[in-house]
Design an enzyme around this catalytic site. Structure first.
Site, mmCIF file in Angstrom:
data_model
loop_
_atom_site.group_PDB
_atom_site.id
_atom_site.type_symbol
_atom_site.label_atom_id
_atom_site.label_comp_id
_atom_site.label_asym_id
_atom_site.label_seq_id
_atom_site.Cartn_x
_atom_site.Cartn_y
_atom_site.Cartn_z
ATOM 1 C CG ASP A 9 53.202 15.613 -23.151
ATOM 2 O OD1 ASP A 9 53.855 15.392 -24.173
ATOM 3 O OD2 ASP A 9 52.015 16.020 -23.166
ATOM 4 C CG ASN A 23 41.762 28.461 -30.940
ATOM 5 O OD1 ASN A 23 40.713 28.244 -31.538
ATOM 6 N ND2 ASN A 23 42.933 27.964 -31.315
ATOM 7 C CG ASP A 33 44.360 23.715 -29.183
ATOM 8 O OD1 ASP A 33 43.888 24.739 -29.687
ATOM 9 O OD2 ASP A 33 43.836 22.576 -29.297
ATOM 10 C CB SER A 116 44.558 31.369 -19.330
ATOM 11 O OG SER A 116 43.353 31.364 -20.063
ATOM 12 N N GLY A 118 49.813 30.044 -20.696
ATOM 13 C CA GLY A 118 50.846 30.025 -21.759
ATOM 14 C C GLY A 118 50.655 31.185 -22.710
ATOM 15 C CB VAL A 119 49.438 31.218 -26.215
ATOM 16 C CG1 VAL A 119 48.933 32.230 -27.218
ATOM 17 C CG2 VAL A 119 50.455 30.276 -26.840
HETATM 18 N N1 APR Z 1 51.241 19.097 -21.295
HETATM 19 C C1 APR Z 1 50.880 19.847 -20.232
HETATM 20 N N2 APR Z 1 50.929 21.191 -20.205
HETATM 21 C C2 APR Z 1 51.387 21.801 -21.321
HETATM 22 C C3 APR Z 1 51.779 21.090 -22.472
HETATM 23 C C4 APR Z 1 51.690 19.679 -22.427
HETATM 24 N N3 APR Z 1 52.025 18.904 -23.467
HETATM 25 N N4 APR Z 1 52.163 22.004 -23.407
HETATM 26 C C5 APR Z 1 52.044 23.208 -22.843
HETATM 27 N N5 APR Z 1 51.595 23.097 -21.595
HETATM 28 C C6 APR Z 1 51.313 24.145 -20.621
HETATM 29 C C7 APR Z 1 52.015 25.431 -20.844
HETATM 30 O O1 APR Z 1 53.329 25.393 -20.288
HETATM 31 C C8 APR Z 1 51.124 26.374 -20.057
HETATM 32 O O2 APR Z 1 51.511 26.388 -18.692
HETATM 33 O O3 APR Z 1 49.949 24.459 -20.712
HETATM 34 C C9 APR Z 1 49.731 25.752 -20.182
HETATM 35 C C10 APR Z 1 48.792 26.498 -21.113
HETATM 36 O O4 APR Z 1 49.534 27.015 -22.186
HETATM 37 P P1 APR Z 1 48.921 27.095 -23.678
HETATM 38 O O5 APR Z 1 48.890 25.754 -24.293
HETATM 39 O O6 APR Z 1 49.653 28.158 -24.403
HETATM 40 O O7 APR Z 1 47.385 27.529 -23.486
HETATM 41 P P2 APR Z 1 46.780 28.963 -23.173
HETATM 42 O O8 APR Z 1 47.735 29.834 -22.447
HETATM 43 O O9 APR Z 1 45.458 28.692 -22.570
HETATM 44 O O10 APR Z 1 46.597 29.596 -24.620
HETATM 45 C C11 APR Z 1 45.614 29.028 -25.469
HETATM 46 O O11 APR Z 1 47.194 28.798 -27.221
HETATM 47 O O12 APR Z 1 47.730 26.809 -28.207
HETATM 48 C C12 APR Z 1 46.967 27.933 -28.336
HETATM 49 O O13 APR Z 1 45.045 27.185 -29.567
HETATM 50 C C13 APR Z 1 45.509 27.605 -28.289
HETATM 51 O O14 APR Z 1 44.880 29.770 -28.967
HETATM 52 C C14 APR Z 1 44.951 28.912 -27.867
HETATM 53 C C15 APR Z 1 45.978 29.418 -26.876
#
Ligand code: APR
Length: 365
Positions: A9, A23, A33, A116, A118-119
């Site tokens: 994490d 974002n 985030d 990028s 994830g979401v």
């Molecule tokens: N530690 C490490 N990696 C993490 C954690 C954590 N605590 N939580 C999530 N991840 C990983 C996810 O599994 C993914 O592989 O981080 C990667 C990026 O995922 P997101 O956090 O969804 O980021 P992203 O895909 O860049 O989307 C950004 O999501 O949270 C919102 O405000 C943010 O709008 C923005 C968007």
């Protein structure tokens, strides 16, 4: 190792700067985030409010507040739209601008999440490939490299194909049972061997004196007779080994780890820097190895060099042996390394996918 892929994490990673996948508002969100903002505390949001947002591909820095990290570098990754809207170039810019900001602030260690992936929907395997290329490219150009972590949070990030998982699993299972079966086979061979095994009348010179048994013949096998030993040796004696130049072999046999490593680098045509960077070993460690004829590296470092030099299995074992190690059939990590070497696949990324899938520590990025 300057570049490490770790499973953690990111809010728990103790380093100079962690990178946030933010974002454009920089006012928090879900995923990493959300995790960073909740771990850092409300002061982080307060500082973010003063930054006036951030464009995709760019990065801004704040303090880390309650996080173990001193800084948070906020970068905004591209939303995946199928790959034709310049997403890759923007994602690369995220890594470069974040690393540049980290260097400007004297960070000796930086941790990235998979931006990028994830979401924002960027395909994870492509996101990992971009991350590895950008981080390695950045480190390649540096004399005094910082340590860069790529923090992989969930198993879905490394997706090993079903077939490959099955194949590696059966390779591991076979190897686990192999020594046992080999021992069984050896016992069977000697028990049923056609070669009459002479009973040794007098005890072996270094054996404990035979128990006093008045006139009773000893049962069991005490030693292999000369003929069977020759047969066995013939079978075990590797033709190519026998045909190689004897004197160069003898000189190589008493080489140290350092000497063999430097010889293999020369034979490969790589420069020292090209090799240690490919092995993801930092310059300082390599200088230590090069300057100490009898340096004993860690097993992971010795394996990393064997992979970087793309050594066949025999030479990999030879290099490890010189450092006091061997690939062990009882270590899943070693078996996965052996699996890839036997197949001539030295792609660190592919090896790491497999190591990650089997919950093993990863080779440097
Ligand atoms: N530690 C490490 N990696 C993490 C954690 C954590 N605590 N939580 C999530 N991840 C990983 C996810 O599994 C993914 O592989 O981080 C990667 C990026 O995922 P997101 O956090 O969804 O980021 P992203 O895909 O860049 O989307 C950004 O999501 O949270 C919102 O405000 C943010 O709008 C923005 C968007």
């Amino acid at each position: 190792m300057p570049f490490q892929i770790i499973r953690n994490d990111i809010t728990k990673v103790c380093c100079d700067a962690i990178v946030n996948a933010a974002n454009p508002t920089l006012l928090g969100g879900g995923g990493v985030d959300g995790a960073i903002h909740s771990a850092a505390g409300p002061e982080l949001l307060a500082e973010c409010r003063t930054l006036g947002g951030c464009k995709t591909g760019e990065a801004k820095i704040t303090r880390g507040y309650r996080l173990p990290a001193r800084y948070v570098i906020h970068t905004v990754g591209p939303v995946w739209q199928g790959g034709e809207a310049g997403e890759e170039a923007l994602l690369r810019r995220c890594y470069r601008s974040s690393l540049a900001l980290a260097m400007e602030h004297g960070c000796a260690s930086v941790a990235f999440p998979l931006i990028s992936a994830g979401v924002y929907g960027y395909p994870k395997d492509q996101a990992i490939a971009v991350a590895c290329e950008e981080i390695r490219g950045f480190l390649d150009g540096l004399e005094d490299e910082p340590t860069v972590y790529l923090v992989v949070f969930d198993r879905r990030s490394f997706r090993l194909s079903e077939t490959l998982t099955r194949e590696i699993q059966s390779f591991i299972d076979d190897a686990y049972t192999a020594p046992f079966e080999a021992a069984e086979a050896r016992r069977d061979r000697w028990n049923n061997s056609s070669v009459a095994l002479p009973q040794i009348a007098a005890p072996m010179p270094d054996a404990a004196p035979a128990p006093k048994t008045a006139g009773k013949k000893k049962s069991g096998i005490l030693a292999r007779p000369a003929k069977a030993v020759q047969e066995a040796k013939g079978a075990l004696w590797d033709e190519s080994f026998a045909n190689a130049e004897l004197e160069s072999l003898l000189s190589q046999m008493d080489e140290s780890f350092t000497q063999m490593l430097l010889r293999k680098i020369d034979e490969s045509g790589m420069t020292d820097a090209g090799c240690y960077k490919k092995a993801n070993v930092d310059r300082k460690l390599f200088s230590k190895i090069r300057s100490d004829l009898h340096y004993k590296p860690s097993k992971a470092t010795a394996i990393a060099f064997a992979i970087a030099l793309e050594l066949p299995l025999r030479e990999t074992n030879e290099l490890l042996r010189k450092a006091g190690y061997a690939l062990s059939p009882s270590s899943k990590f070693d078996l996965i390394i052996e699996y890839f070497i036997r197949r001539g696949n030295y792609d660190v990324f592919a090896i790491n996918e497999a190591l990650f899938a089997f919950d093993q520590p990863l080779l440097g990025g």
